[in-house]
Design an enzyme around this catalytic site. Structure first.
Site, PDB file in Angstrom:
ATOM      1  N   CYS A  36       0.841  -1.208   0.000  1.00  0.00           N
ATOM      2  CA  CYS A  36       0.000   0.000   0.000  1.00  0.00           C
ATOM      3  C   CYS A  36       0.874   1.257   0.000  1.00  0.00           C
ATOM      4  O   CYS A  36       0.592   2.219   0.700  1.00  0.00           O
ATOM      5  CB  CYS A  36      -0.921   0.051   1.208  1.00  0.00           C
ATOM      6  SG  CYS A  36      -1.392  -1.499   1.966  1.00  0.00           S
ATOM      7  N   ALA A  37       1.952   1.239  -0.771  1.00  0.00           N
ATOM      8  CA  ALA A  37       2.806   2.425  -0.865  1.00  0.00           C
ATOM      9  C   ALA A  37       1.974   3.597  -1.380  1.00  0.00           C
ATOM     10  O   ALA A  37       0.891   3.401  -1.925  1.00  0.00           O
ATOM     11  CB  ALA A  37       3.970   2.141  -1.803  1.00  0.00           C
ATOM     12  N   SER A  38       2.506   4.811  -1.199  1.00  0.00           N
ATOM     13  CA  SER A  38       1.704   5.973  -1.587  1.00  0.00           C
ATOM     14  C   SER A  38       1.374   5.961  -3.075  1.00  0.00           C
ATOM     15  O   SER A  38       0.311   6.393  -3.496  1.00  0.00           O
ATOM     16  CB  SER A  38       2.414   7.273  -1.197  1.00  0.00           C
ATOM     17  OG  SER A  38       3.618   7.378  -1.902  1.00  0.00           O
ATOM     18  N   SER A  45      -0.485  -6.469   2.533  1.00  0.00           N
ATOM     19  CA  SER A  45       0.571  -5.707   3.175  1.00  0.00           C
ATOM     20  C   SER A  45       1.251  -6.676   4.129  1.00  0.00           C
ATOM     21  O   SER A  45       0.713  -7.760   4.405  1.00  0.00           O
ATOM     22  CB  SER A  45      -0.026  -4.524   3.926  1.00  0.00           C
ATOM     23  OG  SER A  45       0.953  -3.922   4.739  1.00  0.00           O
ATOM     24  N   TYR A  82       2.268 -11.333   1.415  1.00  0.00           N
ATOM     25  CA  TYR A  82       2.244 -11.370  -0.052  1.00  0.00           C
ATOM     26  C   TYR A  82       1.954 -12.782  -0.556  1.00  0.00           C
ATOM     27  O   TYR A  82       1.341 -12.966  -1.608  1.00  0.00           O
ATOM     28  CB  TYR A  82       3.574 -10.850  -0.616  1.00  0.00           C
ATOM     29  CG  TYR A  82       3.924  -9.450  -0.140  1.00  0.00           C
ATOM     30  CD1 TYR A  82       2.934  -8.478   0.045  1.00  0.00           C
ATOM     31  CD2 TYR A  82       5.249  -9.093   0.117  1.00  0.00           C
ATOM     32  CE1 TYR A  82       3.256  -7.204   0.486  1.00  0.00           C
ATOM     33  CE2 TYR A  82       5.582  -7.816   0.551  1.00  0.00           C
ATOM     34  CZ  TYR A  82       4.583  -6.871   0.737  1.00  0.00           C
ATOM     35  OH  TYR A  82       4.909  -5.615   1.169  1.00  0.00           O
ATOM     36  N   LEU A 106       6.686  -2.415  -4.636  1.00  0.00           N
ATOM     37  CA  LEU A 106       7.622  -2.724  -3.545  1.00  0.00           C
ATOM     38  C   LEU A 106       8.961  -2.012  -3.746  1.00  0.00           C
ATOM     39  O   LEU A 106       9.306  -1.625  -4.857  1.00  0.00           O
ATOM     40  CB  LEU A 106       7.878  -4.239  -3.499  1.00  0.00           C
ATOM     41  CG  LEU A 106       6.671  -5.139  -3.249  1.00  0.00           C
ATOM     42  CD1 LEU A 106       7.097  -6.614  -3.329  1.00  0.00           C
ATOM     43  CD2 LEU A 106       6.047  -4.839  -1.885  1.00  0.00           C
ATOM     44  N   HIS A 129      12.044  -6.684  -5.593  1.00  0.00           N
ATOM     45  CA  HIS A 129      11.409  -7.014  -6.872  1.00  0.00           C
ATOM     46  C   HIS A 129      11.721  -8.432  -7.349  1.00  0.00           C
ATOM     47  O   HIS A 129      10.821  -9.163  -7.766  1.00  0.00           O
ATOM     48  CB  HIS A 129      11.825  -5.997  -7.947  1.00  0.00           C
ATOM     49  CG  HIS A 129      11.111  -4.684  -7.822  1.00  0.00           C
ATOM     50  ND1 HIS A 129      11.173  -3.704  -8.781  1.00  0.00           N
ATOM     51  CD2 HIS A 129      10.311  -4.186  -6.848  1.00  0.00           C
ATOM     52  CE1 HIS A 129      10.453  -2.649  -8.398  1.00  0.00           C
ATOM     53  NE2 HIS A 129       9.932  -2.926  -7.217  1.00  0.00           N
ATOM     54  N   LYS A 164       8.989   1.153 -11.296  1.00  0.00           N
ATOM     55  CA  LYS A 164      10.393   1.383 -11.682  1.00  0.00           C
ATOM     56  C   LYS A 164      11.196   1.789 -10.450  1.00  0.00           C
ATOM     57  O   LYS A 164      10.613   2.325  -9.517  1.00  0.00           O
ATOM     58  CB  LYS A 164      10.503   2.444 -12.778  1.00  0.00           C
ATOM     59  CG  LYS A 164       9.604   3.670 -12.574  1.00  0.00           C
ATOM     60  CD  LYS A 164      10.135   4.656 -11.590  1.00  0.00           C
ATOM     61  CE  LYS A 164       9.061   5.265 -10.769  1.00  0.00           C
ATOM     62  NZ  LYS A 164       9.492   5.916  -9.561  1.00  0.00           N
ATOM     63  N   ASP A 166      14.572   6.502  -9.416  1.00  0.00           N
ATOM     64  CA  ASP A 166      13.262   7.105  -9.206  1.00  0.00           C
ATOM     65  C   ASP A 166      12.930   8.158 -10.262  1.00  0.00           C
ATOM     66  O   ASP A 166      11.789   8.290 -10.669  1.00  0.00           O
ATOM     67  CB  ASP A 166      13.213   7.752  -7.817  1.00  0.00           C
ATOM     68  CG  ASP A 166      11.789   8.100  -7.398  1.00  0.00           C
ATOM     69  OD1 ASP A 166      10.899   7.244  -7.596  1.00  0.00           O
ATOM     70  OD2 ASP A 166      11.574   9.211  -6.899  1.00  0.00           O
TER      71      ASP A 166
END
Lengths: 362, 362
Positions: free
Chosen positions: B14-16, B38, B62, B78, B83, B101, B185
Site C-alpha cells: 500500500c505504498a503511496s 501488506s 504477499y 515494492l 522485486h 520502476k 526514481d
C-alpha cells in the site's frame, strides 16, 4: 558633463557584430561613431558608405585609427588571438576599450591587457550586452528575494546551427583566430549568467565533455558542468554550433524556478520577460501539478546594446575606480572559468575535472 | 472478450503510489482491484476501508495474495530490492505483473524476472505511465516529421525537494531498499523519454557526476550525460531530491526544438500540451529573434495511469508476443542505461565514462 557630450568611438574592424553595435551606438544617448578601420581601406570606406556616414573617418590600418586624437574609445570586435596586441596598443594610445568576448585567450593575456589599461589610465569593459539589460537586474533582484529558495541548479542551452562552409571558414572555428570556439563564443555568456545569478560565486571546478571539434580542432559542441564549494549548487550547460538556435536559461532553487528563453539576444527591445514559478508541486494524490504561482515578469523598453554603450560612456566621462574594477572582476572571473574549461578540453574533453583558479591581479 | 470483462488486480503493498494507481484502476475501463496485501493485515484492511472497498480481500502477507486464484495480475510497488523475489514468485503463481520502476537492481535481476515470466506464460510491464499517454505518441510523431531536423540534444530537469526526515527515512534513499536513489526514481523516466524520442536508439556510453548522496550512500543529486554513436547526439539531464519540483524536457534538433514542462505527471488529465519551435533564428542585424513558428500542440482527455492499466489489461486478454516483447525491450534498455549510470557512480561519480551493455536475452 554637458547633456550633448558624446563619447567618440573608433571601430577596429567591420565584423558582422560591428554592424549591430553601430546601430546600438546610434540608438544610445552618449555615444557617436567617428571612425572605422579595417585592414583594407576600401572595406572601411564601403562600410561607412553603406551606412551613409559621409563624415566618418576611414582607415586602412588599426595603427592609423589609434593615432586619431579625436577618438576617445575603441570598439574591438577582432578575433581573440589579436586582442592582446591591439588592446595593449589601444591602451598605450590612451583609448578606452570595449572588447568583444572572449576578451583574451586566457587570464595571463587578460592580465597584460589590464596592466596596459591601468598603466595608461584607460577604462576597459567586455561586450557582454545582457549584463546591461534592466531585465537582468530584475532577475537578480528576484533571485535575491529567495522566493525560489536557495539556488541549486543553473541550466542553459545556447546554440545555433552553422552550415558546413561556416564551420570551415568562420573565425570562430579557427584555431589561429578563435581557439575557444563555442566555449568562448557561447559559454562565455552562460558563465557570465551564473556569476550574476549566484552573486559572483565562483565554481571551484569545471568539467567539459567536448562532443565535436571543428576541422581545425576548435571545440564546437560541448557539455559543461561547474561545481561549487561543498556541492551547494551545480551549473550544467551546453554550447553548440551544430544544433538549432536556442538561448535559454533555467535557475532552479529549493522552492521554485526562474526561466528565460532569450537570455542573450532578447526577443525585442520594446518588451521582454522572464517566468518564475514559486512552490510548484503535486497534489497529495500525485494526480495534478500545482503551479498556480507561475508568473511572467515583463520589462519594457531596453535596448541592451545601447545601454551598454551608455553605461560605458558614463563611466568614461565620470571615472569611478570601484565600478571599473567591478567590471574587470566580472570579466576576469568569466575568463578564469573559460580557462578551466579549455584546460578540461585540452586534457581530453572527456569530463576531466579541472580546478578553477582566479589569478589575483586586479 | 466481453465488454464488461475486467482484469482482476491484487496490490502487493500500500505504498503511496498505490493510492494513485488505485484511482487509475477506478478510472480505467478494463480493470478492477479485488485484493490488497501488506506485511500487516491491519494496514491492508485500513487501506481498503479508507477506500470504502468492503468486498476487497485483504491479506497480511504477499504469499496469501499470490495464492488467491481470483487475482489475475499483481501491481508491485515494492522497494526495488524486493522485486526479484516477489516478481519471480508472482510469475510462478501465474500472475501477470505491473512492476514499478526501477524494475530491478540491474539487468541480471531483470533477466531472472523475465525468465520466470516467460516460463510461466505471464505478461510483465513496468509502471512508466507517460509511455501510455497519447501526448507521447503526438510528440514522437512530431519528431519523426523532422520539422526540427536531425535530433542533436535531449535535456531534462526532474527533481523535487525532500525534507531532511524524508532523506533519512524514505525507501528511495535507502541502500537496502532502493539503492538506485534518484537515478532509479527520476532518471528512469528521463532515460525512457530518450528511447521514445530517439526511436529506441541506445547511448553507447554514459557518465554521471553524483553531487550528493543520502546518509545511506544512495545517489540523490546527479548530472547525467548519455553519449551516442559517432557523437550524432547527446542527452544531458539531472535528477535531484534536493531541488524544487521540476519535470521538463527539451529535445533540440538542427532546425528547432520541442519543449514539455510536465513530461512525467501531466498538469491535468483533461488537457495537456507541448510546445514546438521550428526554424527559430535571428534577423540579419542580430537584433531580433525570429520565432513566429512557435506553436503549442494540445491533447485532450487522457488519464495516462488509467490508459496504462487498460493497455495492460488488453494485452493480458489478447496476448500478443510481439507487443509484449516490445514492452520488455523498452524496460531492458532503460535498465541497461541505469546499470551503466550506477557503474559510473560506483567508479566515483566524477564523470567516469562507462560503456552501455544491453544483454541479449529477450
Amino acid at each position: 558633463m554637458s547633456a550633448d557630450k558624446k563619447l567618440r568611438w573608433g571601430f577596429m574592424g567591420c565584423a558582422s557584430i560591428a554592424s549591430k553595435n553601430y546601430l546600438a551606438i546610434k540608438s544610445s544617448s552618449h555615444n557617436e561613431i567617428v571612425a572605422v578601420a579595417s585592414r583594407s581601406l576600401e572595406k572601411a570606406k564601403a562600410w561607412a558608405a553603406e551606412r551613409k556616414e559621409a563624415s566618418m573617418r576611414c582607415y586602412g590600418s588599426y595603427e592609423e585609427l589609434l593615432a586619431d586624437a579625436d577618438v576617445d574609445a575603441i570598439y574591438m570586435p577582432l578575433p581573440t588571438t589579436m586582442h592582446l596586441e591591439w588592446a595593449v596598443k589601444a591602451a598605450d594610445a590612451k583609448k578606452h576599450i570595449l572588447i568583444e568576448k572572449p576578451v583574451a585567450l586566457n587570464c595571463g593575456e587578460y592580465r597584460k591587457i589590464i596592466d596596459a589599461c591601468i598603466r595608461n589610465g584607460v577604462f576597459i569593459m567586455d561586450g557582454t550586452m545582457f549584463s546591461h539589460h534592466k531585465r537582468l537586474d530584475k532577475m537578480v533582484e528576484f533571485l535575491k528575494t529567495k522566493e525560489i529558495g536557495e539556488l541549486k541548479r543553473f541550466e542553459s542551452g545556447f546554440s545555433f546551427m552553422a552550415d558546413e562552409s561556416w564551420l570551415t571558414t568562420n573565425i570562430r572555428t579557427s584555431a589561429s583566430l578563435d581557439p575557444l570556439g563555442a566555449l568562448g563564443d557561447l559559454s562565455h555568456y552562460q558563465i557570465r549568467f551564473t556569476l550574476h545569478a549566484f552573486e559572483g560565486e565562483m565554481p571551484t571546478h569545471v568539467a567539459v565533455f567536448c562532443h565535436k571539434k571543428s576541422p581545425d580542432g576548435v571545440p564546437i559542441d560541448c557539455s559543461v558542468t561547474l561545481f561549487y564549494k561543498e556541492n551547494s549548487k551545480v551549473a550544467t550547460f551546453n554550447c553548440s554550433f551544430v544544433t538549432g538556435f536556442r538561448q535559454w536559461v533555467e535557475v532552479a532553487g529549493t522552492k521554485g524556478r526562474l526561466m528565460v528563453d532569450d537570455f542573450v539576444i532578447c526577443k525585442s527591445s520594446e518588451e521582454c520577460s522572464f517566468d518564475v514559478l514559486v512552490n510548484p508541486g503535486l497534489t497529495d494524490s500525485h494526480r495534478k501539478v500545482i503551479e498556480d504561482s507561475k508568473r511572467t515578469i515583463t520589462v519594457y523598453g531596453c535596448n541592451q546594446e545601447a545601454t551598454m554603450f551608455d553605461d560605458f560612456a558614463l563611466l568614461a566621462f565620470n571615472r569611478d575606480a570601484e565600478k571599473e574594477k567591478a567590471w574587470r572582476t566580472l570579466t576576469l572571473k568569466t575568463q578564469a572559468v573559460l580557462d578551466a574549461c579549455m584546460e578540461s578540453v585540452a586534457k581530453g574533453g572527456e569530463g576531466q575535472k579541472v580546478e578553477v583558479v582566479v589569478p589575483e591581479f586586479l
